[in-house]
Design an enzyme around this catalytic site. Structure first.
Site, PDB file in Angstrom:
ATOM      1  N   SER A  13       0.855  -1.192   0.000  1.00  0.00           N
ATOM      2  CA  SER A  13       0.000   0.000   0.000  1.00  0.00           C
ATOM      3  C   SER A  13       0.889   1.239   0.000  1.00  0.00           C
ATOM      4  CB  SER A  13      -0.918  -0.022   1.215  1.00  0.00           C
ATOM      5  OG  SER A  13      -0.142  -0.057   2.382  1.00  0.00           O
ATOM      6  N   GLY A  18      -3.477   7.328  -5.412  1.00  0.00           N
ATOM      7  CA  GLY A  18      -4.328   8.517  -5.543  1.00  0.00           C
ATOM      8  C   GLY A  18      -3.688   9.549  -6.458  1.00  0.00           C
ATOM      9  N   GLU A 140     -10.657   4.581  -8.793  1.00  0.00           N
ATOM     10  CA  GLU A 140      -9.531   3.985  -8.066  1.00  0.00           C
ATOM     11  C   GLU A 140     -10.062   3.034  -7.000  1.00  0.00           C
ATOM     12  OE1 GLU A 140      -7.245   6.931  -5.882  1.00  0.00           O
ATOM     13  OE2 GLU A 140      -6.282   5.381  -4.681  1.00  0.00           O
ATOM     14  N   THR A 191       5.903  -7.718  -8.825  1.00  0.00           N
ATOM     15  CA  THR A 191       4.977  -7.239  -9.858  1.00  0.00           C
ATOM     16  C   THR A 191       4.342  -8.418 -10.593  1.00  0.00           C
ATOM     17  OG1 THR A 191       6.154  -5.168 -10.144  1.00  0.00           O
ATOM     18  CG2 THR A 191       4.852  -5.919 -12.022  1.00  0.00           C
ATOM     19  N   CYS A 382     -10.663  26.455  12.028  1.00  0.00           N
ATOM     20  CA  CYS A 382     -11.650  25.698  12.794  1.00  0.00           C
ATOM     21  C   CYS A 382     -11.307  25.704  14.287  1.00  0.00           C
ATOM     22  CB  CYS A 382     -11.789  24.293  12.209  1.00  0.00           C
ATOM     23  SG  CYS A 382     -13.465  23.657  12.408  1.00  0.00           S
ATOM     24  N   MET A 385      -9.321  28.603  15.078  1.00  0.00           N
ATOM     25  CA  MET A 385     -10.087  29.851  15.197  1.00  0.00           C
ATOM     26  C   MET A 385     -10.712  29.915  16.585  1.00  0.00           C
ATOM     27  SD  MET A 385     -13.664  30.614  15.052  1.00  0.00           S
ATOM     28  CE  MET A 385     -14.787  31.831  14.380  1.00  0.00           C
ATOM     29  N   HIS A 508     -12.755  25.476   6.559  1.00  0.00           N
ATOM     30  CA  HIS A 508     -11.483  24.877   6.146  1.00  0.00           C
ATOM     31  C   HIS A 508     -11.074  25.355   4.756  1.00  0.00           C
ATOM     32  CE1 HIS A 508     -11.006  21.904   9.408  1.00  0.00           C
ATOM     33  NE2 HIS A 508     -12.315  21.984   9.467  1.00  0.00           N
ATOM     34  N   GLU A 510      -8.327  25.200   3.365  1.00  0.00           N
ATOM     35  CA  GLU A 510      -7.326  24.326   2.723  1.00  0.00           C
ATOM     36  C   GLU A 510      -7.929  23.399   1.680  1.00  0.00           C
ATOM     37  OE1 GLU A 510      -8.357  24.118   5.867  1.00  0.00           O
ATOM     38  OE2 GLU A 510      -8.370  22.072   6.644  1.00  0.00           O
TER      39      GLU A 510
HETATM   40  N1  GLN Z   1     -13.826  20.443  17.674  1.00  0.00           N
HETATM   41  C1  GLN Z   1     -14.318  21.629  17.067  1.00  0.00           C
HETATM   42  C2  GLN Z   1     -15.776  21.546  16.707  1.00  0.00           C
HETATM   43  O1  GLN Z   1     -16.310  20.479  16.538  1.00  0.00           O
HETATM   44  C3  GLN Z   1     -13.494  22.017  15.850  1.00  0.00           C
HETATM   45  C4  GLN Z   1     -13.602  21.016  14.748  1.00  0.00           C
HETATM   46  C5  GLN Z   1     -12.510  21.190  13.731  1.00  0.00           C
HETATM   47  O2  GLN Z   1     -11.500  21.812  13.990  1.00  0.00           O
HETATM   48  N2  GLN Z   1     -12.666  20.608  12.563  1.00  0.00           N
HETATM   49  O3  GLN Z   1     -16.423  22.549  16.579  1.00  0.00           O
END
Ligand code: GLN
Length: 558
Positions: A13, A18, A140, A191, A382, A385, A508, A510
Site C-alpha cells: 500500500s 491517488g 480507483e 509485480t 476551525c 479559530m 477549512h 485548505e
Molecule cells: N472540535 C471543534 C468543533 O467540533 C473544531 C472542529 C474542527 O477543527 N474541525 O467545533
C-alpha cells in the site's frame, strides 16, 4: 458515452495510487476531455468521518458535505473534475444501501448475496461516480490486490468492464519494483505475482505503472511485458520525484502513459498537450527564491497525512511567492508543557489547524496568544479559530474561565458553544456542520482585502460555533467578526484589529486551494510573514488576481 479507467494497486500500500489516478485525469484533461474521479474504499466504515486521523489521515470534505478519503483532495487539487458525495464509496456505504433495500422488500423472494447484489450495488456506485457529461471516468480501488475486503470491488469492475465492452474500459495496475540494496538490483517478481493474482480474479491489466526509486534498468520493461502479458509500451515507469508531486503528471506523459491510455480507450490522440502551466509551477517549486518557516501547531503532527490539505495549501501559496515553505511541526501539548517561546521562537508564521477534544487545546490557546502579542502572522483554522477566540476572551476581555463547552461543558463563559440543533444530535457519523456555506465578507476588513469579494463559499466540518452572546464585547475589544453566515448569523471569520495578520476561520480554506490557484487566505498569510521578514516579497505573475496579499497586510501593519 462515458469510458472507464480502473486503477488498482499491488505489492504494497501507499504507492501513491491517488496521485497516479489524479495524474491520469490530468493527462486526459490536457487532451481536452472531461473527466471524473472516484475512490472505492473496501473498509466497512460508511465513511472515514469517524476514524482517527492516525488511522486514515485527514478527512476530506466535499462541497456538498461528504466526509471522504483524502485521495479526493488530490483529485480536486490536480483537476477540474466535479468532486462530490458520489466520488467516494465504501464497503460500509454499499452494504448499508443493500440492507436498506432488502428491508424495504426490493429483493422479495431472493437470497441476497455478494454476487450479484453487492457487486451490482458497487456498479451502481461506479455509474453514479462517473457524474454527468463525463468523457472518461477514473475509478480507483483502495487497498491492495489480495486483500479479502477488496474482492467484491474487483469482481464488480471486472463485470463492469465486460459490459462496457472493448475500447470502453481499461485497467491500470500500479505496482512496485523494489530495489534490493544487498544485491544492487531492482526486482520484478512482486509485480509478476501481483499481476498473476489479478489475473486469477479475471482481470488482465492493460497498463502497468511501475513505481521505482530510480529509473528502470535496461531490459526490465521487456521482462515485465513478457511475464505479465502486457505490451512493452504499456509498461510505464513512475519514478520517485525529486521536488514535488506536481511533477508526476508530466513525468507520466513523458513516459507514454497518455498515449497508451488513448490507444486502449480508442481516443484519438492528435493534439499535443500544452504543459506550460504545470512546467511553470514545478519550476517555481524547484527553484524558490528563499525559504519561509511556518509552524503548524496541532494534535496529529506525527502523521503528515493528518493535515495533508493544509500542507499542500501552504506549498501552493509558497510557490505563488516563490518561497519554499519549511514546516516546523509542533505538538500542541508540547507548547502547553514547554511554553510557546521554546517551541515557536524564530518561526515566520504560525498555523493552528482543526481538531477535536481536550488534548492540546491549551497549547493552541497559548500559541494564539504568543503570535498575537508578537505581531506574528497567525492563521487559525476551525479549532484554531476557536482557540483564538478563547484566548482573546481570556486575555483581552479578562474572562479567565472562557472556554469551549466541547472541553469544559460547565464552563462559566462558553465563548465557543453548541447551537441548539447540535445539542440534540446523538449519532457521530455525518452529523457535524458539513460542506460549503456562503460567507458574507464585511467591508473594510482584512478578510475583504484578502478575498477581494464580498461573498465566498467555504467548507465546514465542526459542531461548535462562536457564541454570539459574547460577540459585541469581543468586537468592542478589537476582535473583528469579518465573515458571517447570514442565514443563521454565525461568525465564520475573526481578525485581530491592528495586527498584521491574526485571523481565525471557522471553515477549512485548505480544501479549496489548488497548485495552479492558491487559496487567497494562505497567500495573504504567507505574504504577511514575508513582509515581516523581508519587508515584502516579489509575487509571481498573478497580477490579475483579485487578492493582493501584500497590499492587504501592509495597510494594517503597525
Ligand atoms: N472540535 C471543534 C468543533 O467540533 C473544531 C472542529 C474542527 O477543527 N474541525 O467545533
Amino acid at each position: 458515452m462515458t469510458k472507464y479507467i480502473f486503477v488498482t494497486g499491488g505489492v504494497v500500500s501507499s504507492l501513491g495510487k491517488g496521485i497516479t489516478a489524479a495524474s491520469i485525469a490530468v493527462l486526459l484533461e490536457k487532451r481536452g476531455l472531461r473527466v471524473s474521479l472516484q475512490k472505492l474504499d473496501p473498509y466497512i466504515n460508511v465513511d472515514p468521518g469517524t476514524m482517527s486521523p492516525y488511522q486514515h489521515g485527514e478527512v476530506y470534505v466535499t462541497e456538498d458535505g461528504a466526509e471522504t478519503d483524502l485521495d479526493l483532495g488530490h483529485y480536486e487539487r490536480f483537476t477540474q473534475a466535479p468532486i462530490n458525495r458520489y466520488s467516494n464509496a465504501t464497503t460500509g456505504s454499499i452494504y448499508s444501501e443493500v440492507i436498506r433495500r432488502e428491508r424495504a422488500g426490493e429483493y422479495l423472494g431472493k437470497t441476497v448475496q455478494v454476487i450479484p447484489h453487492i457487486t451490482d450495488q458497487i456498479q451502481t456506485a461506479i455509474a453514479l461516480g462517473a457524474q454527468r457529461g463525463t468523457d472518461v471516468a477514473i475509478c480507483e480501488i483502495g487497498g491492495t490486490v489480495g486483500d479479502i475486503e477488496s474482492l467484491p470491488f474487483l469482481e464488480a469492475i471486472r463485470q463492469f468492464a465486460l459490459e462496457a465492452g472493448p475500447g470502453n474500459a481499461c485497467f491500470v495496475h500500479l505496482t512496485l519494483l523494489p530495489f534490493l540494496r544487498a544485491s544492487g538490483e531492482m526486482k520484478t517478481k512482486p509485480t509478476q505475482q501481483s499481476v498473476a493474482l489479478l489475473r486469477s480474479i479475471g482481470i488482465q491489466p492493460d497498463i502497468l505503472v511501475c513505481r521505482c526509486e530510480q529509473p528502470m534498468e535496461p531490459g526490465m520493461a521487456e521482462k515485465i511485458s513478457l511475464f505479465c502479458n502486457v505490451r512493452r509500451d504499456d509498461v510505464i515507469e513512475e519514478c520517485d520525484v525529486a521536488t514535488t508531486i506536481y511533477e508526476v503528471p508530466m513525468n507520466l506523459e513523458e513516459n507514454g502513459l497518455g498515449r497508451s491510455l488513448c490507444r486502449h480507450l480508442r481516443i484519438e490522440d492528435a493534439a499535443r498537450p500544452d504543459w506550460s502551466d504545470w512546467q511553470d509551477l514545478v519550476e517555481r517549486v524547484a527553484h524558490p527564491e528563499g525559504e519561509l518557516e511556518v509552524a503548524v501547531v496541532g494534535k496529529y503532527i506525527q502523521l503528515h497525512d493528518a493535515y495533508k490539505s493544509i500542507y499542500e495549501a501552504l506549498n501552493h501559496a509558497g510557490a505563488a511567492w516563490k518561497r519554499r515553505v519549511r514546516l516546523r511541526k509542533v505538538a500542541a501539548e508540547e507548547v502547553a508543557d514547554r511554553g510557546p517561546e521554546a517551541c515557536l521562537e524564530g518561526t515566520a508564521a504560525v498555523l493552528v489547524p482543526g481538531g477535536f477534544g481536550e488534548r492540546g487545546l491549551e497549547g493552541k490557546i497559548a500559541t494564539a496568544r504568543w503570535a498575537r502579542e508578537r505581531g506574528i502572522p497567525y492563521l487559525g483554522i476551525c479549532f484554531g479559530m476557536q482557540a483564538l477566540v478563547i484566548e482573546y476572551a481570556r486575555d483581552v476581555l479578562g474572562l479567565r474561565e472562557a472556554n469551549s463547552s466541547e472541553v469544559d461543558p460547565d464552563c462559566k463563559d462558553p465563548v465557543i458553544d453548541l447551537m441548539r440543533d447540535q445539542r440534540l444530535v446523538q449519532d457521530k457519523g455525518g452529523t457535524m456542520r458539513l460542506g460549503a456555506f456562503p460567507c458574507r465578507i464585511l467591508d473594510g476588513t482584512l478578510a475583504a482585502r484578502v478575498y477581494g469579494r464580498d461573498m465566498v463559499l467555504e467548507r465546514h466540518r465542526h459542531r461548535w460555533e462562536f457564541n454570539n452572546h459574547y460577540r459585541q464585547r469581543l468586537e468592542e475589544a478589537g476582535l473583528r467578526c469579518s465573515g458571517i453566515y447570514e442565514a443563521r448569523d454565525l461568525v465564520e471569520i475573526v481578525e485581530v484589529e491592528g495586527h498584521p495578520f491574526c485571523v481565525g476561520v471557522q471553515y477549512h480554506p485548505e480544501f479549496k486551494s489548488k497548485p495552479l490557484a492558491p487559496h487567497p487566505l494562505f497567500r495573504a498569510f504567507l505574504g504577511a510573514a514575508l513582509e515581516r521578514l523581508e519587508g515584502g516579497g516579489e509575487e509571481g505573475e498573478d497580477e490579475e488576481e483579485p487578492s493582493r496579499p501584500l497590499g492587504a497586510t501592509r495597510s494594517l501593519s503597525r
